[in-house]
Design a protein around this motif. Structure first.
Motif, short mmCIF file in Angstrom:
data_model
loop_
_atom_site.label_atom_id
_atom_site.label_comp_id
_atom_site.label_asym_id
_atom_site.label_seq_id
_atom_site.Cartn_x
_atom_site.Cartn_y
_atom_site.Cartn_z
N UNK A 56 39.11 62.46 33.68
CA UNK A 56 38.60 62.38 32.31
C UNK A 56 38.78 60.96 31.77
N UNK A 57 37.73 60.40 31.22
CA UNK A 57 37.75 58.98 30.83
C UNK A 57 38.83 58.67 29.80
N UNK A 58 39.04 59.54 28.82
CA UNK A 58 40.02 59.21 27.77
C UNK A 58 41.45 59.23 28.31
N UNK A 59 41.68 60.01 29.38
CA UNK A 59 43.01 60.09 29.96
C UNK A 59 43.26 59.00 30.99
N UNK A 60 42.18 58.35 31.44
CA UNK A 60 42.28 57.25 32.40
C UNK A 60 41.33 56.12 31.96
N UNK A 61 41.65 55.45 30.87
CA UNK A 61 40.75 54.41 30.36
C UNK A 61 40.58 53.26 31.35
N UNK A 62 39.51 52.52 31.15
CA UNK A 62 39.25 51.31 31.93
C UNK A 62 39.15 50.13 30.97
N UNK A 63 39.56 48.98 31.44
CA UNK A 63 39.23 47.77 30.69
C UNK A 63 37.74 47.52 30.80
N UNK A 64 37.16 46.98 29.73
CA UNK A 64 35.71 46.77 29.69
C UNK A 64 35.37 45.60 28.79
N UNK A 242 27.88 47.26 35.06
CA UNK A 242 28.58 46.71 36.22
C UNK A 242 29.95 47.37 36.32
N UNK A 243 30.26 47.87 37.48
CA UNK A 243 31.57 48.48 37.73
C UNK A 243 32.26 47.73 38.86
N UNK A 244 33.58 47.63 38.78
CA UNK A 244 34.34 47.03 39.86
C UNK A 244 35.72 47.67 39.94
N UNK A 245 36.27 47.70 41.14
CA UNK A 245 37.64 48.17 41.31
C UNK A 245 38.63 47.00 41.32
N UNK A 246 38.15 45.80 41.02
CA UNK A 246 39.05 44.66 40.89
C UNK A 246 39.88 44.81 39.61
N UNK A 247 41.12 44.32 39.60
CA UNK A 247 41.95 44.42 38.39
C UNK A 247 41.61 43.31 37.40
N UNK A 248 40.62 43.58 36.58
CA UNK A 248 40.19 42.61 35.57
C UNK A 248 40.69 43.02 34.19
N UNK A 249 41.02 42.03 33.38
CA UNK A 249 41.34 42.26 31.98
C UNK A 249 40.06 42.25 31.15
N UNK A 250 40.11 42.71 29.89
CA UNK A 250 38.88 42.83 29.11
C UNK A 250 38.05 41.55 29.02
N UNK A 286 43.16 48.53 37.22
CA UNK A 286 44.45 48.89 36.64
C UNK A 286 44.47 50.40 36.45
N UNK A 287 45.33 51.06 37.17
CA UNK A 287 45.29 52.52 37.25
C UNK A 287 46.20 53.22 36.25
N UNK A 288 47.07 52.50 35.59
CA UNK A 288 48.09 53.15 34.78
C UNK A 288 47.99 52.81 33.30
N UNK A 304 52.64 47.58 32.50
CA UNK A 304 52.48 46.50 33.46
C UNK A 304 51.05 46.46 33.96
N UNK A 305 50.47 45.26 34.02
CA UNK A 305 49.08 45.10 34.40
C UNK A 305 48.94 44.11 35.55
N UNK A 306 47.82 44.25 36.27
CA UNK A 306 47.43 43.26 37.26
C UNK A 306 46.16 42.56 36.77
N UNK A 307 45.94 41.38 37.28
CA UNK A 307 44.69 40.68 36.97
C UNK A 307 44.33 39.75 38.12
N UNK A 308 43.03 39.58 38.31
CA UNK A 308 42.55 38.59 39.27
C UNK A 308 42.77 37.21 38.66
N UNK A 309 43.39 36.32 39.41
CA UNK A 309 43.54 34.96 38.92
C UNK A 309 42.17 34.31 38.81
#
Length: 364
Positions: A56-64, A242-250, A286-288, A304-309
């Motif tokens: 469910x999207x609200x329980x697992x938000x994505x950065x966008x 556009x969707x990606x599984x890379x850990x990007x920030x907004x 970012x899964x959490x 805690x977050x990850x991001x692509x440099x």
């Protein structure tokens, strides 16, 4: 036929297994398509729905993040993405006059899934392009049942393209347009991430159409245009997801969304005043992230977050541009002949006709 089935390779990157937005793990796409006569009116429209994660999207938000190349279009929910950087609902695409009912239905679905809706609100993202030449757009024939059908049909496999869902009544470069998809998978040394794209292509002039850089549109002008006696070539819009599984920030998602402009430009689009060119990118890397359930008392103070440099983000930009370019061509190739209510042909572009035009430009 898709571009690669015809031997047309766009860019240097490698597609994912399905060459579609659903190559990004967890992403699902569903369509609801209307092709019928209602009260004597021709109805050619629908809804396309994208679920960003397996849950469910609200329980697992994505950065966008999002980008507007030209603003003659509309979308709901973007201001909250601009403010919070979070996508907390499914995405939907439909026709210009049906944004409201699609949005309202998605809200009702959220409400019905909550134990206590008094402590939560949502602002779904719904985007549009204009299908009024092929569809009785003023009849507003989309109803809640079509949103529910698109939701029920959402799956992670191959993506239907062409005159399906929200793309049913769309025209692209004066050919039948609609839904198109493509993807790129980066090599392991560049992160191994996937970038997937879905477009609803309803834009562009025939003479400006380019495929792999070749000006094929100039060699297709003898094919009748649906705009010969009605409307203006290039009127319409394009929506890009556009969707990606890379850990990007907004803010990185916003930068990724901007690269859709490059893919559109490579195919000869993006220069019309009457086009709404709206792009949204989301990242599932970012899964959490905390649930977007604002009544919960157990949310952590920090996450805690990850991001692509940024030094390593350019391959993602290239992948997005290439996938958008290929998705647009796939959308056109998936189109089949359709006529307006008054009998004007909107021609599909078959693969062999495209190949012959490309050879005339010097391709191969």
């Amino acid at each position: 036929m898709r571009a690669r089935q015809l031997g047309i390779t766009l860019g240097l990157g490698t597609p994912g297994e399905l060459n579609a937005i659903t190559d990004v793990p967890g992403v699902r796409v569903g369509h609801s398509t209307l092709k019928e006569q209602i009260d004597g009116k021709q109805v050619r429209t629908g809804v396309t729905l994208i679920q960003p994660r397996a849950g469910t999207a609200r329980l697992q938000p994505c950065f966008a993040g999002y980008h507007v190349l030209n603003g003659n279009g509309d979308a709901t929910g973007l201001e909250w993405i601009s403010e919070a950087g979070l996508l907390t609902t499914p995405l939907a695409i439909t026709n210009t006059h049906s944004i409201g009912i699609v949005r309202d239905t998605l809200i009702a679905l959220e409400r019905d899934s909550l134990a206590d809706p008094a402590v939560y609100w949502c602002m779904p993202v719904v985007m549009e392009t204009y299908d009024g030449l092929l569809n009785d757009i003023w009849g507003q024939h989309i109803g809640p049942e079509h949103v529910l059908q698109a939701m029920a049909n959402a799956e992670s496999g191959p993506v239907q393209e062409g005159a399906v869902g929200g793309g049913t009544g769309m025209i692209c470069h004066e050919f039948k347009g609609g839904i198109g998809s493509a993807s790129r998978k980066l090599p392991a040394e560049q992160g191994g991430w996937t970038v997937g794209v879905l477009v609803q292509a309803n834009h562009g002039k025939r003479q400006e159409l380019r495929v792999d850089g070749y000006p094929v549109g100039r060699h297709l002008m003898e094919i009748a245009s649906p705009f010969a006696d009605r409307g203006t070539p290039g009127m319409g819009s394009i929506v890009v997801i556009i969707a990606t599984d890379a850990p990007l920030l907004p803010h990185q998602c916003q930068r990724l969304a901007q690269r859709a402009s490059i893919g559109i430009a490579r195919t000869g689009g993006g220069t019309e005043d009457s086009s709404g060119d709206l792009f949204l990118a989301f990242a599932t890397g970012n899964h959490d992230l905390p649930p977007a359930d604002y009544g919960r008392k157990d949310l952590p103070l920090s996450t805690a977050l990850n991001m692509v440099n940024n030094d390593h983000i350019s391959p993602l930009f290239s992948a997005a541009a290439e996938a958008v370019e290929e998705a647009i061509i796939n959308a056109i190739l998936a189109g089949e002949d359709m006529t307006t209510a008054d009998g004007v042909l909107v021609p599909g572009l078959d693969g062999q006709t495209l190949l012959e035009a490309m050879r005339q430009t010097g391709w191969r």
